[in-house]
Design a protein around this motif. Structure first.
Motif, PDB file in Angstrom:
ATOM      1  N   VAL A 121      74.050  25.749   1.847  1.00  0.00           N
ATOM      2  CA  VAL A 121      73.823  26.659   0.706  1.00  0.00           C
ATOM      3  C   VAL A 121      73.454  25.476  -0.613  1.00  0.00           C
ATOM      4  CG1 VAL A 121      74.284  28.580  -0.629  1.00  0.00           C
ATOM      5  CG2 VAL A 121      74.821  28.566   1.747  1.00  0.00           C
ATOM      6  N   THR A 127      67.615  29.758   1.140  1.00  0.00           N
ATOM      7  CA  THR A 127      68.868  29.994   1.650  1.00  0.00           C
ATOM      8  C   THR A 127      68.914  30.582   3.077  1.00  0.00           C
ATOM      9  OG1 THR A 127      69.636  30.261  -0.450  1.00  0.00           O
ATOM     10  CG2 THR A 127      71.257  31.155   1.511  1.00  0.00           C
ATOM     11  N   GLY A 128      68.093  31.468   3.343  1.00  0.00           N
ATOM     12  CA  GLY A 128      68.165  32.265   4.639  1.00  0.00           C
ATOM     13  C   GLY A 128      67.738  31.443   5.970  1.00  0.00           C
ATOM     14  N   GLY A 281      66.416  34.638   9.497  1.00  0.00           N
ATOM     15  CA  GLY A 281      66.309  33.671   8.535  1.00  0.00           C
ATOM     16  C   GLY A 281      65.372  33.894   7.365  1.00  0.00           C
ATOM     17  N   LEU A 284      65.371  37.475   6.022  1.00  0.00           N
ATOM     18  CA  LEU A 284      66.177  37.556   5.166  1.00  0.00           C
ATOM     19  C   LEU A 284      65.588  37.591   3.673  1.00  0.00           C
ATOM     20  CD1 LEU A 284      69.505  35.983   6.759  1.00  0.00           C
ATOM     21  CD2 LEU A 284      69.190  38.632   5.687  1.00  0.00           C
ATOM     22  N   ASP A 285      64.847  36.180   3.729  1.00  0.00           N
ATOM     23  CA  ASP A 285      64.251  35.784   2.437  1.00  0.00           C
ATOM     24  C   ASP A 285      63.000  36.730   1.905  1.00  0.00           C
ATOM     25  OD1 ASP A 285      65.894  33.567   1.787  1.00  0.00           O
ATOM     26  OD2 ASP A 285      64.812  32.220   3.398  1.00  0.00           O
ATOM     27  N   TYR A 335      74.504  34.950   4.287  1.00  0.00           N
ATOM     28  CA  TYR A 335      73.552  35.093   3.351  1.00  0.00           C
ATOM     29  C   TYR A 335      73.658  36.022   2.055  1.00  0.00           C
ATOM     30  CZ  TYR A 335      68.549  36.212   1.509  1.00  0.00           C
ATOM     31  OH  TYR A 335      67.670  36.556   0.728  1.00  0.00           O
ATOM     32  N   LYS A 339      74.270  34.477  -1.777  1.00  0.00           N
ATOM     33  CA  LYS A 339      73.138  34.874  -2.894  1.00  0.00           C
ATOM     34  C   LYS A 339      74.183  35.692  -4.116  1.00  0.00           C
ATOM     35  CE  LYS A 339      69.074  34.000  -1.513  1.00  0.00           C
ATOM     36  NZ  LYS A 339      68.181  33.307  -2.493  1.00  0.00           N
TER      37      LYS A 339
END
Length: 411
Positions: A121, A127-128, A281, A284-285, A335, A339
């Motif tokens: 991370v 990040t995702g 992933g 998620l973003d 995630y 965040k």
């Protein structure tokens, strides 16, 4: 290759090894040791339980040490420790020795998730996606454990399935130390100097997280959802990953007749399901964690509900989908933590999350053995359908937008 890319690659390989070494015993117990040591599947699972308890309990001190000493230094300890422990497993002469060696594996394997994920991370622009690619390596380790062990059983013997990953891990530890030498040697000194300077100035240590008045309710709700879904999802994931070789031995009798074929079936399903983490992933973003949580939890609930009674190709197809849902769910809580948690104590927070995860994982082993011994895997699938449905309901309570942590004001 740049240093950053080399570091990310080593972290990914470390995730692969972490899950592989932890799950070699699952295939060995299901396909060999119950005959060689004249023990039932349920009895053998009891000897694996301390290792999974250690896998959970030691995640917290691992994260604490990483935040206060060196994250890179802890990764060196991880590679060397898990390598030596795996070699010890290969030399075990009975269930007690195997339990002791598996416990050592669990202690060192516990380092990876709070420390390795924090490093992933910290170095990520997205990040995702970073968590998704790292998760693919971990999931390939899950499938790779069954494949490697199956191949070893049919060729050089089950002990080789522990020995060679152990030797490779020792080599990786040396490579990691060479690549990250400056961070391992100098980071602890600079971190100590910063703490000493803070104390000398009389300033209070910065708080890890500050919740503005309007966000307290959201953070409390997030915390409760993460704790609940982490625990329940751990039960589902452990049941899927640990029991799958045994499930396939019983259900794929017409299409997987040898240990190698069972290993290939588990590996190919794990490899395909791992691709779900790339999609998760990315989404998620973009779409956010709530949407993805609902999708994967719903998929699991439906698949577990229809799995009882299925055999051969239908069982393989449905297994593909519930493994896909299980793997796709893995990066979501990570995630959310990545965040919403501040960097200062992110490794410690991940440590707490994985203490809960792998404690449930350890407790799931005797539950799996008990259910299988009394009612078979159909009863387990009914239970997993219900638990996946509760995760779906919990995920529906997630906020559509995650709050960002705010540094605490100086006092």
């Amino acid at each position: 290759m740049t240093k950053a890319k080399a570091h990310f690659l080593l972290l990914n390989i470390g995730h692969f090894l972490d899950h592989l070494v932890m799950l070699v015993f699952a295939t060995v117990a299901a396909l060999v040791l119950r005959f060689e040591w004249q023990m039932s599947y349920a009895e053998l699972l009891a000897y694996a339980t301390p290792g999974f308890l250690a896998f959970g309990i030691f995640a917290l001190p691992a994260g604490w040490l990483a935040d206060r000493w060196s994250r890179e230094g802890m990764m060196v300890v991880y590679f060397i420790g898990i390598g030596l422990a795996a070699i010890a497993c290969s030399a075990a002469q009975g269930p007690v020795q195997m339990a002791a060696a598996l416990t050592a594996v669990g202690i060192f394997a516990a380092i990876y998730h709070p420390v390795g994920l924090t490093l992933v991370v910290d170095g990520a622009k997205r990040t995702g996606m970073a968590l998704a690619f790292n998760g693919i390596w971990g999931n390939l380790g899950v499938g790779g454990a069954a494949l490697l062990t199956g191949l070893m059983i049919d060729t050089t013997g089950w002990r080789s399935a522990f020995l060679w990953p152990g030797v490779i891990s020792l080599a990786l530890g040396a490579i990691y130390l060479a690549v990250m030498w400056d961070e391992v040697i100098h980071q602890p000194k600079s971190r100590k100097a910063a703490r000493d300077a803070t104390k000398a100035a009389g300033a209070p240590a910065p708080k890890a997280m500050y919740f503005p008045e309007g966000n307290r309710e959201i953070y409390l709700r997030l915390t409760m959802i993460i704790l609940f879904t982490t625990g329940v999802s751990a039960l589902v994931f452990q049941s899927v990953t640990f029991a799958l070789p045994k499930v396939f031995e019983e259900r794929l009798t017409s299409i997987a007749e040898t240990a190698t074929m069972i290993g290939w079936a588990v590996f190919l399903i794990s490899a395909f399901a791992s691709l779900a983490q790339v999609a998760v992933g990315h989404l998620l973003d973009t779409a956010g964690p709530r949407t993805m949580f609902l999708a994967v939890a719903g998929l699991q609930a439906v698949c577990f509900a229809i799995m009882p009674g299925l055999t051969d190709w239908w069982a393989l197809v449905v297994a593909l989908f519930f493994v896909t849902g299980s793997f796709g769910q893995l990066p979501i809580n990570d995630y959310i933590i990545g965040k919403t948690a501040t960097p200062e104590l992110r490794a410690s927070i991940y440590g707490i999350r994985f203490v809960l995860t792998f404690t449930v994982v350890a407790l799931a082993l005797p539950l799996i053995g008990w259910i299988h011994a009394n009612w078979g895997f159909d009863a387990l699938f009914h239970l997993l359908a219900v638990t996946s449905a509760t995760v779906f309901l919990a995920a529906s309570l997630l906020p559509t937008t995650l709050p960002k942590p705010v540094a605490a004001p100086a006092e």
